[in-house]
Scaffold this active site. Structure first.
Site, mmCIF file in Angstrom:
data_model
loop_
_atom_site.group_PDB
_atom_site.id
_atom_site.type_symbol
_atom_site.label_atom_id
_atom_site.label_comp_id
_atom_site.label_asym_id
_atom_site.label_seq_id
_atom_site.Cartn_x
_atom_site.Cartn_y
_atom_site.Cartn_z
ATOM 1 C CE LYS A 1 28.619 101.450 -21.018
ATOM 2 N NZ LYS A 1 27.257 100.925 -21.312
ATOM 3 C CB SER B 1 25.812 104.069 -23.092
ATOM 4 O OG SER B 1 25.627 102.808 -22.442
ATOM 5 C CB SER C 1 24.013 100.464 -23.728
ATOM 6 O OG SER C 1 23.298 101.671 -23.568
#
Ligand SMILES: [Mg+2]
Ligand SMILES: [Zn+2]
Lengths: 96, 488, 481
Positions: free
Chosen positions: C82, C157, C181
């Site tokens: 990420k 996310s 997330s």
């Protein structure tokens, strides 16, 4: 209920150093009011005698020995993301 | 010493002054409070003692330096203060270019050092000051404002340096007391060995909170806070200026504004910086990146056991030797001199006073000179005693003793050798002196006549002539006595 | 993508490593394959930046293996991080204009550990800006699309990471989970998302969102792969004072588990979570999964997390508070976006931060500033911290009664892009995941079949520090449903 006016948004903006113009303040005020109203429901929960929780690990006294371990990263690399430098200093606009 | 009496006398006697002082002491660890960078930024090029943590880079986390905690505890003990069993760190949120993370890691409501009380000594009195608390925090970087350009420069070498902020109660009631309190803190931090206490490099910085109130008022007046003073004298001066400024305003029927002020050393005045209405909202909250601390009783005791002798104990010893408060305070300024003085008291207490006079005078002056190199300091108590004995038996005049003394500071030569080498040994031999006295009497008939007719001043002239003939080596007391007996 | 290629990247990670080690396939081949898949799947916009050194790293590993060196347990395995992990060979943007060209001078501990084990980071994945969101629509570079239906969000996310694994680009990806997330996008994308116990994986070098609930975890295709990656990541780090001691091993014992059933294991279903499921088909799916557990001998009962409803408000006070402080460092001075129009210092702050941050980040910063400010801190921030204590306590009581919790990861399957324009309805997407973050306990989302063409996620939660036990049971359940 939480009454959030445009001027409150501006005040928060100054505290948080976020420039907010009139139009955005108008847009944000009702949103923030909704959020604060939503989270305000906690206030009805009885927490008398309850301690706060700010961490969940239960760890205490985590420290290191006092040894100098200089960074292996050069000043040039550390400041490579800096917009302006001068003689190794970081340049900023004057404080008013 | 600065003129304390005139300062006090300038303050309107209808008012009571209340002063509280916050003092930031830089702790002498090797590395910074939360990273491994060096804690000694004095000579470093800008931004060379920094790492991602110092720069507040994304993703960085603080890791606490154990030595800073230990030094804070030791400092707390030197302030006769409670050491917390439970303590933690908090974030103080504000924006400034010298504060890389946008928050300072400090201690808000559970400081490592709690309440304490210290005695503060002045030349003719002493008073007590309550310690409110002392907490650990990281220093900010340095922001400089070059002249004639529209920008400022940031150096983060100092960012993250460990500080202990010592907060006092408003128990200080005059500029002189304010100065004495800061000197007392200096002494205590110095002897506790927690800081280099190098004021020139900002190792101790003071914020002075001043308020005044009418004699009959029980509640404290509105206070101003004058920030970032870096000398004892500026503390005294700023306090004096603030007191008079506030009293003047009140006398005019005006109100005091609670505000932050700065001090201009060149004018001796304080300047308003920020009023309470524009005061910051620091939004303190517990630092989630650092677990809390528990200070075990065992740790406190171990630190107490290994702490150096407290300055209060040394002061008591010097006082027992009947030295004046002024001389004691002067000697305590340099722990090495205090050590020497203690040695002399322990071994040859009869010489405590002359040695104290030398240490607090000539020696302190020399070691206090800019750039004095302590590595070369070789003064020892045995030679100080020997020097005192030479003066006592008359081998050395007190004036010449100082010359010998200054030569002893950076050598290990015995005082006798120095005195001989410099030709400073007093002529105390009666035969030798007698010859010179006779010569002088023969050469100055007019002065002899004057003495004989009872003009006392003339004897001084004759003594002077003998001194001149002996090239300053004659013992003046003996000369005077000889002249008196010969001219009777 | 060709058969021969996916043949390798589809393999369980330990088997893939074995093939690299015995030189059946090269790391270079695997990395090339991942890079090609990144290109082929550009439309999903899962990736923000590609590691230009990945091939060199792969070649170095191949050479070392050819030279007879024994390399780490992730030798030659490509992965994606990420874009809130600091990495040396790519930009690190947190999907924010604020860090548009940010080149990190150091690397996250998690990345270092994976690289030391021989893994090769091939790319950085899209996310909601600074991880502020539940759909990956809040990215300054545009949203990621759900691999199962590109009109849907991937969840957030860590949406880019979950989508990349669902697209088989790499066998695993790293995500961060502050309020759900990792688990929510895993649920929406039909992959496994693991949120470890708070403190089990070092946060050093990961851009902080809410420090007291941020955790790092793997997104994989199977529970055993998650366990395998966690085994590399877990453990104390001198650079992160909040890291905790690890358990001996997290690896799933494949043989042992074949014999294992769920007899005598007590599962609780959080009644309040079940009641919140909006979609009937999702409810049916979860109930069917639970029935399978029962059939396998599991002991299942309903439990109440009476403060369930409070967990969202608690989170949306505490997280913004920490966010407002954690994002203060982006001030236009040392790095990051700095407005050139600024005339003085205040301008530098206001303009740089005002236009560097996106609207959701600004909302959270302002909310956090409000709840921490004097006069409001007790009613909001402190009260939320107290209710957090109640939630922690309630979990403790529940785990005194049952071994694990089971239920839905989300109330729905992936929703349409743009379906939740108002902040609060978006916040509510985290309803089932957030309490685990507040309590710091481990939780996992595993695929539980589909509703239509969209995956459903089954969430399991376990007691604090019992990551190994949770992974073991999740593995058995994963095989079962
Ligand atoms: Mg302070
Ligand atoms: Zn550093």
């Amino acid at each position: 209920m939480n009454k959030i006016k445009d001027s409150d948004i501006k005040h928060l903006g100054v505290l948080a150093r976020i420039g907010i113009d009139e139009a955005i303040a108008k847009e944000l005020a009702p949103q923030l009011m909704d959020i604060l109203d939503y989270v305000s429901r906690l206030q009805s929960i009885d927490t008398s005698g309850v301690e706060i929780t700010s961490q969940v690990t239960g760890l205490v006294g985590i420290w290191r020995e006092d040894e100098v371990k200089p960074s292996l990263i050069s000043r040039e690399e550390l400041l490579s993301n800096t917009l302006e430098t001068e003689g190794g200093y970081i340049k900023v606009r004057k404080v008013l | 010493m600065t003129n304390q009496l005139p300062l006090r006398s300038t303050i309107n006697p209808n008012y009571i002054v209340d002063i509280g002082i916050e003092c930031h002491v830089q702790l002498k660890t090797n590395s910074k409070l939360f990273c491994g960078c060096s804690n000694d930024a004095r000579e470093a090029e800008p931004n060379t003692l920094i790492c991602p943590i110092c720069l507040g880079m994304p993703g960085t986390l603080p890791v606490l330096n154990k030595a800073a905690v230990e030094l804070a505890i030791r400092a707390g003990l030197a302030l006769n203060a409670e050491i917390a069993s439970d303590t933690k760190f908090d974030r103080k949120n504000y924006f400034y270019p010298d504060l890389p993370k946008g928050y300072q890691i400090t201690q808000y409501d559970e400081p490592i050092v709690g309440q304490g009380e210290i005695a503060v000594h002045m030349s003719d009195s002493s008073f007590k000051v309550g310690i409110t608390r002392a907490h650990l925090e990281e220093d900010a970087g340095k922001l400089t404002h070059p002249e004639g350009v529209d920008y400022s420069l940031v150096d983060l070498n100092r960012a993250g340096t460990p500080l202990l902020e010592i907060v006092s109660e408003p128990d200080i009631h005059s500029p002189a007391e304010a100065k004495a309190y800061t000197q007392e803190l200096y002494m205590r931090m110095l002897y506790a060995g927690v800081s280099d206490v190098d004021l020139y490099h900002g190792n101790m910085r003071f914020d002075v909170n001043v308020s005044v109130r009418k004699k009959d008022s029980k509640t404290l007046g509105t206070r101003s806070e004058t920030k970032n003073l870096n000398s004892f004298r500026s503390v005294e001066k700023a306090a004096e200026y603030e007191i008079n400024r506030q009293i003047e305003l009140l006398e005019k029927g005006e109100k005091i504004v609670q505000e932050t002020r700065g001090y201009d050393d060149s004018t001796g005045k304080t300047i308003s910086q920020r009023s309470k209405e524009e005061a910051m909202d620091y939004r303190y909250f517990k630092e989630p990146d650092l677990p809390p601390l528990q200070i075990a009783e065992q740790m406190k005791q171990a630190i107490a056991k290994n702490s150096p002798i407290m300055v209060g104990d040394i002061r008591a010893k010097l006082k027992e030797a009947d030295l004046s408060q002024t001389i004691i305070t002067a000697i305590l300024n340099q722990p090495k001199l205090a050590d020497l003085q203690q040695d002399v008291i322990a071994t040859n207490s009869q010489y405590a006073k002359p040695v104290a006079n030398w240490l607090s005078g000539e020696v302190l002056r020399i070691v206090g000179e800019e750039g004095f190199n302590w590595d070369k300091f070789q003064l020892d108590s045995d030679r100080l005693v020997a020097l005192a004995q030479m003066v006592e038996v008359g081998d050395l005049s007190s004036t010449n003793a100082k010359i010998v003394l200054s030569a002893m500071i950076t050598t290990d030569t015995p005082p006798e050798d120095i005195a001989k080498d410099k030709g400073l040994i007093q002529m105390s031999d009666t035969n030798q002196l007698g010859t010179i006295v006779d010569q002088v009497i023969a050469a100055n008939p007019q002065a002899v006549k004057d003495v004989e007719s009872g003009e006392a001043k003339a004897i001084g002239f004759l003594v002077g002539q003998v001194m001149k003939e002996s090239k300053g080596q004659a013992n003046p007391q003996m000369v005077q006595e000889m002249l008196k007996s010969k001219l009777k | 993508m060709s058969e021969s290629k996916s043949e390798y990247l589809d393999l369980p990670i330990p088997e893939l490593v074995a093939k690299v080690r015995n030189q059946e396939v090269t790391a270079e081949f695997l990395v090339n394959q991942s890079l090609e898949l990144i290109k082929a799947n550009q439309d999903y916009h899962a990736i923000l930046d590609v590691n230009q050194s990945a091939l060199d790293q792969a070649k170095a590993i191949d050479k070392a293996i050819a030279d007879g060196e024994t390399l780490g347990v992730l030798s030659g395995v490509p992965f994606i991080a990420k874009d809130n992990f600091l990495t040396k060979n790519t930009k690190t943007t947190a999907a924010s204009k604020m860090l548009d060209n940010f080149q990190a001078p150091y690397q996250a501990s998690a990345i270092d550990k994976l690289e030391a084990a021989g893994a090769i980071m091939v790319a950085k994945a899209n996310l909601d800006e600074f991880a502020h969101g539940s759909s990956t629509e809040n990215s300054a570079y545009g949203p990621t699309k759900n691999p199962h239906d590109s009109s849907k969000v991937p969840g957030g996310s860590s949406g880019g990471s979950a989508a990349a694994v669902a697209l088989n680009i790499t066998p695993f990806a790293l995500g961060t989970d502050t309020g759900g997330s990792i688990r929510l996008p895993a649920s929406f994308c039909g992959v496994v998302g693991y949120k470890p116990t708070y403190g089990l994986v070092s946060r050093y070098g990961v851009i902080a969102m809410a420090s007291s609930t941020d955790v790092i975890g793997p997104i994989t295709r199977s529970v055993s792969d998650s366990a395998y990656v966690l085994d590399v990541l877990a453990g104390q780090d001198v650079n992160d004072s909040t890291t905790i001691k690890r358990q001996d091993s997290y690896l799933i014992n494949q043989d042992g588990n074949k014999k294992r059933d769920l007899k005598g294991i007590k599962f609780g279903i959080i009644k309040e979570h079940l009641e919140m499921i909006e979609d009937k088909d999702v409810l049916a799916n979860i109930k069917a999964a639970i029935d399978k557990l029962k059939a396998a001998g599991a002991d299942i009962k309903e439990v109440s997390l009476s403060n369930s409803e409070a967990s969202l408000p608690v989170y949306y006070i505490l997280a913004p508070a920490e966010i407002s402080s954690n994002l203060a460092r982006y001030d236009g001075v040392k790095y990051g976006f700095s407005s050139k129009q600024a005339k003085d210092l205040l301008d530098t702050y206001l303009l740089s931060r005002g236009s560097g941050f996106g609207s959701e980040s600004i909302r959270r910063i302002l909310t956090g500033t409000y709840v921490l400010s004097s006069g409001y801190q007790d009613a909001y921030y402190k009260q939320a911290q107290k209710v957090r204590s109640l939630i922690v306590k309630e979990y403790e009581d529940i785990f005194a009664d049952v071994d694990f919790l089971i239920g839905p990861t989300a109330a729905t399957t992936a929703f349409d892009l743009g379906a939740k324009p108002d902040p609060i309805s978006m916040y509510k997407s985290d309803y089932m995941t957030i309490a685990a973050n507040l309590a710091g306990i481990p939780a996992i989302s595993i695929p539980s079949g589909n509703v239509g063409n969209l995956p459903v996620g089954l969430q399991l939660q376990g007691p604090q520090g019992q990551d190994k036990q949770l992974l073991d049971v999740a593995h058995v359940i994963g095989e079962l449903i």
